[in-house]
Design a protein around this motif. Structure first.
Motif, PDB file in Angstrom:
ATOM      1  N   LEU A   3     -26.241  22.646  -6.609  1.00 46.08           N
ATOM      2  CA  LEU A   3     -25.622  23.919  -6.215  1.00 46.08           C
ATOM      3  C   LEU A   3     -25.459  24.015  -4.703  1.00 46.08           C
ATOM      4  O   LEU A   3     -24.429  24.492  -4.205  1.00 46.08           O
ATOM      5  CB  LEU A   3     -26.471  25.087  -6.727  1.00 46.08           C
ATOM      6  CG  LEU A   3     -26.380  25.410  -8.217  1.00 46.08           C
ATOM      7  CD1 LEU A   3     -27.390  26.498  -8.581  1.00 46.08           C
ATOM      8  CD2 LEU A   3     -24.964  25.859  -8.587  1.00 46.08           C
ATOM      9  N   ALA A   4     -26.484  23.586  -3.966  1.00 45.55           N
ATOM     10  CA  ALA A   4     -26.409  23.619  -2.505  1.00 45.55           C
ATOM     11  C   ALA A   4     -25.270  22.741  -1.998  1.00 45.55           C
ATOM     12  O   ALA A   4     -24.493  23.133  -1.117  1.00 45.55           O
ATOM     13  CB  ALA A   4     -27.734  23.157  -1.907  1.00 45.55           C
ATOM     14  N   THR A   5     -25.148  21.548  -2.565  1.00 49.10           N
ATOM     15  CA  THR A   5     -24.099  20.613  -2.145  1.00 49.10           C
ATOM     16  C   THR A   5     -22.726  21.121  -2.545  1.00 49.10           C
ATOM     17  O   THR A   5     -21.767  21.030  -1.770  1.00 49.10           O
ATOM     18  CB  THR A   5     -24.366  19.224  -2.761  1.00 49.10           C
ATOM     19  OG1 THR A   5     -25.732  18.862  -2.528  1.00 49.10           O
ATOM     20  CG2 THR A   5     -23.451  18.180  -2.146  1.00 49.10           C
ATOM     21  N   GLU A   6     -22.621  21.674  -3.754  1.00 49.00           N
ATOM     22  CA  GLU A   6     -21.349  22.228  -4.218  1.00 49.00           C
ATOM     23  C   GLU A   6     -20.906  23.390  -3.335  1.00 49.00           C
ATOM     24  O   GLU A   6     -19.700  23.586  -3.111  1.00 49.00           O
ATOM     25  CB  GLU A   6     -21.469  22.693  -5.669  1.00 49.00           C
ATOM     26  CG  GLU A   6     -21.707  21.583  -6.679  1.00 49.00           C
ATOM     27  CD  GLU A   6     -20.433  20.814  -7.019  1.00 49.00           C
ATOM     28  OE1 GLU A   6     -19.368  21.189  -6.513  1.00 49.00           O
ATOM     29  OE2 GLU A   6     -20.528  19.844  -7.786  1.00 49.00           O
ATOM     30  N   HIS A   7     -21.856  24.152  -2.814  1.00 49.22           N
ATOM     31  CA  HIS A   7     -21.507  25.247  -1.899  1.00 49.22           C
ATOM     32  C   HIS A   7     -20.815  24.695  -0.653  1.00 49.22           C
ATOM     33  O   HIS A   7     -19.775  25.223  -0.230  1.00 49.22           O
ATOM     34  CB  HIS A   7     -22.763  26.020  -1.508  1.00 49.22           C
ATOM     35  CG  HIS A   7     -22.546  27.022  -0.409  1.00 49.22           C
ATOM     36  ND1 HIS A   7     -21.759  28.145  -0.554  1.00 49.22           N
ATOM     37  CD2 HIS A   7     -22.997  27.040   0.884  1.00 49.22           C
ATOM     38  CE1 HIS A   7     -21.743  28.828   0.582  1.00 49.22           C
ATOM     39  NE2 HIS A   7     -22.492  28.180   1.474  1.00 49.22           N
ATOM     40  N   LEU A   8     -21.369  23.645  -0.073  1.00 47.85           N
ATOM     41  CA  LEU A   8     -20.759  23.053   1.127  1.00 47.85           C
ATOM     42  C   LEU A   8     -19.396  22.440   0.810  1.00 47.85           C
ATOM     43  O   LEU A   8     -18.434  22.610   1.577  1.00 47.85           O
ATOM     44  CB  LEU A   8     -21.695  21.994   1.707  1.00 47.85           C
ATOM     45  CG  LEU A   8     -23.062  22.498   2.203  1.00 47.85           C
ATOM     46  CD1 LEU A   8     -23.940  21.320   2.624  1.00 47.85           C
ATOM     47  CD2 LEU A   8     -22.892  23.482   3.358  1.00 47.85           C
ATOM     48  N   ILE A   9     -19.304  21.745  -0.309  1.00 52.04           N
ATOM     49  CA  ILE A   9     -18.024  21.138  -0.697  1.00 52.04           C
ATOM     50  C   ILE A   9     -16.984  22.223  -0.963  1.00 52.04           C
ATOM     51  O   ILE A   9     -15.816  22.095  -0.580  1.00 52.04           O
ATOM     52  CB  ILE A   9     -18.218  20.233  -1.932  1.00 52.04           C
ATOM     53  CG1 ILE A   9     -19.107  19.043  -1.575  1.00 52.04           C
ATOM     54  CG2 ILE A   9     -16.870  19.748  -2.470  1.00 52.04           C
ATOM     55  CD1 ILE A   9     -19.523  18.201  -2.772  1.00 52.04           C
ATOM     56  N   GLY A  10     -17.418  23.306  -1.611  1.00 53.74           N
ATOM     57  CA  GLY A  10     -16.498  24.406  -1.886  1.00 53.74           C
ATOM     58  C   GLY A  10     -15.952  25.065  -0.634  1.00 53.74           C
ATOM     59  O   GLY A  10     -14.840  25.618  -0.647  1.00 53.74           O
ATOM     60  N   LEU A  11     -16.701  25.002   0.467  1.00 52.75           N
ATOM     61  CA  LEU A  11     -16.217  25.545   1.750  1.00 52.75           C
ATOM     62  C   LEU A  11     -15.218  24.610   2.414  1.00 52.75           C
ATOM     63  O   LEU A  11     -14.583  24.995   3.406  1.00 52.75           O
ATOM     64  CB  LEU A  11     -17.400  25.777   2.692  1.00 52.75           C
ATOM     65  CG  LEU A  11     -18.343  26.941   2.339  1.00 52.75           C
ATOM     66  CD1 LEU A  11     -19.569  26.921   3.246  1.00 52.75           C
ATOM     67  CD2 LEU A  11     -17.608  28.277   2.451  1.00 52.75           C
TER      68      LEU A  11
END
Length: 369
Positions: free
Chosen positions: A201-209
Motif C-alpha cells: 500500500l505504501a509503495t502503491e501510494h507513491l506510484i499512484g502519485l
C-alpha cells in the motif's frame, strides 16, 4: 566349575547362551512414558494442552466432543489415574499468562505488549512479564521455563527477531506458546499485522502519485517485519514495471536513517523513498534538510508505524498506521482459543496497516498532476 588341562592351564569357562535381542523400540507416537504416566503424557498422546486434559478430568465445559474423545482414549491407553492431589491442583487455574519481550523496546512491540496486557486483564487474567533487551537463545529458553514453573496457563512471545520464534518453536514448556510473527512459522500459534500488504500500500501510494524512481530504506535483515516490508515493496515495484534498486539497510533507529539520507542525497534520479519505519524516516528527513533537499517538493518520503511524533515531523510524515492495540487484543484472543482448543480458530494474521497521508508525499517535481 572348570579344571586344568595337561599344560596346567585353567579350562575356559563354558560359553553362556546368548541373551535374546532386545525388542525393537516402539515409534515415538506409540512409546509408553517411563514410570507412572502423568497428565503431560496424556496431553502429548492426545495432541492437546494439559489444561484440556484437566478440563476433561474435571468434566468442565469448553472442550469439543472430538477432543474429549481423544483425551479419554489417551487416558485409557496409558492407564492414567490422577491422584486426589492432582485433581485438586487441576481444579485451580492459575489465571496467569506469561509474556516475554525479547529485543529492543521499540514503539511497535511495546505498544502491542500494552494492548495485550489490557486485553488479558479484561479477560480476567494477570500477566507475568519478562523483558530482555538483547536476544540470547539460552536466556530466552530459561525465561520460558521460569514462566512455566510459575504455572502460567500460556506464554506469549513478542519479538520482531526471527531467531526468537525459531528458539521458541524448539522449546517444550508444557504450556501453549503464542508468538507475534509476520512470517509463517509451522507449528507455532502465530499472530501478526500484515506487513507485506502494508508495504504494498505504501509503495502503491507513491506510484499512484506518479513516482517512478523510488528507493527503499529497509530494516535489519534479522527482522521478520523488515523482510515482509521489503518483499511487499519489491513486488509492487516489479508489477508496475519499474526498476528495483537494492535497498539501503538500516537498524530501525534515526542515525541509520540519517546515514541512508546522506547516501540518497547524491542520487539525482530518486523522487521518492519508502522508509520501513518512522524513526529512520526522522533521520532521513534531517539528512535531506541539511543537504538542501525539500520534502516533498524534491523528494517524497513515506514511513511506517505512525508513531505519535510522526504528525509533528518537519514536514508531517505520511506513513502506514499499525493497529498495535488491535494486535494486542488479537494475541489474547488467540491465547483463549488455544486454551479452549478451538478447532476452527480464526486466522489473526491479516490486519492490514492503514495509509495516513500527510505533507511528506506529493507528485514528483515537474509532474503535470
Amino acid at each position: 566349575m572348570g579344571g586344568t588341562d595337561a599344560s596346567g592351564r585353567a579350562d575356559a569357562p563354558e560359553p553362556e547362551s546368548p541373551e535374546p535381542a532386545p525388542p525393537e523400540p516402539e515409534s515415538p507416537a506409540q512409546a509408553e512414558p517411563a514410570g507412572v504416566p502423568t497428565m503431560f503424557d496424556v496431553a502429548r498422546r492426545a495432541g492437546v494442552s494439559h489444561q484440556t486434559v484437566s478440563r476433561v478430568l474435571n468434566d468442565l465445559t469448553g472442550v469439543a466432543a472430538s477432543t474429549k474423545l481423544r483425551v479419554e482414549q489417551a487416558i485409557a491407553e496409558l492407564n492414567y489415574t490422577p491422584s486426589p492431589a492432582a485433581r485438586a491442583m487441576a481444579k485451580r487455574r492459575s489465571g496467569s499468562i506469561g509474556l516475554i519481550q525479547a529485543g529492543r523496546p521499540d514503539y511497535g512491540p511495546s505498544s502491542a505488549a500494552l494492548g495485550f496486557n489490557e486485553a488479558a486483564r479484561a479477560a480476567g487474567f494477570t500477566v507475568s512479564q519478562t523483558s530482555m533487551r538483547t536476544l540470547d537463545a539460552d536466556t530466552l529458553t530459561q525465561a520460558v521455563h521460569r514462566q512455566a514453573l510459575q504455572r502460567v496457563e500460556a506464554i506469549v512471545l513478542i519479538s520482531g527477531e526471527r531467531e526468537a520464534v525459531e528458539v521458541l518453536r524448539g522449546i517444550h514448556a508444557g504450556v501453549p506458546l503464542v508468538a507475534v510473527a509476520s512470517e509463517d512459522e509451522p507449528g507455532t500459534h502465530r499472530v501478526s499485522l500484515d506487513q507485506y500488504a502494508g508495504a504494498r500500500l505504501a509503495t502503491e501510494h507513491l506510484i499512484g502519485l506518479g513516482h517512478r524512481e523510488i528507493r527503499q530504506v529497509a530494516g535489519p535483515s534479522d527482522s521478520m517485519d523488515a523482510a515482509e516490508r521489503r518483499r511487499g515493496f519489491a513486488d509492487a515495484i516489479r508489477e508496475h514495471g519499474l526498476v528495483l534498486h537494492d535497498p539501503i539497510v538500516g537498524d530501525w533507529m534515526p542515525p541509520s536513517g540519517h546515514a541512508a539520507g546522506e547516501l540518497l542525497r547524491s542520487d539525482h534520479d530518486v523522487t521518492a523513498v519508502f522508509v520501513s519505519n518512522d524513526q529512520m524516516s526522522l533521520g532521513l528527513l534531517a539528512a535531506f534538510r541539511a543537504a538542501g533537499l525539500r520534502v516533498p517538493e524534491d523528494v517524497s518520503v513515506i514511513g511506517f508505524d505512525d508513531i505519535p511524533e510522526a504528525a509533528y515531523f518537519a514536514p508531517p510524515l505520511t506513513t502506514m498506521r499499525q493497529d498495535f492495540d488491535g494486535l494486542g487484543r488479537d494475541i489474547m484472543a488467540t491465547v483463549l482459543d488455544v486454551l479452549r482448543d478451538e478447532p476452527t480458530a480464526p486466522d489473526r494474521t491479516e490486519r492490514v496497516p492503514e495509509l495516513v497521508v500527510r505533507e511528506s508525499t506529493a507528485p514528483p517535481r515537474g509532474s503535470a498532476r
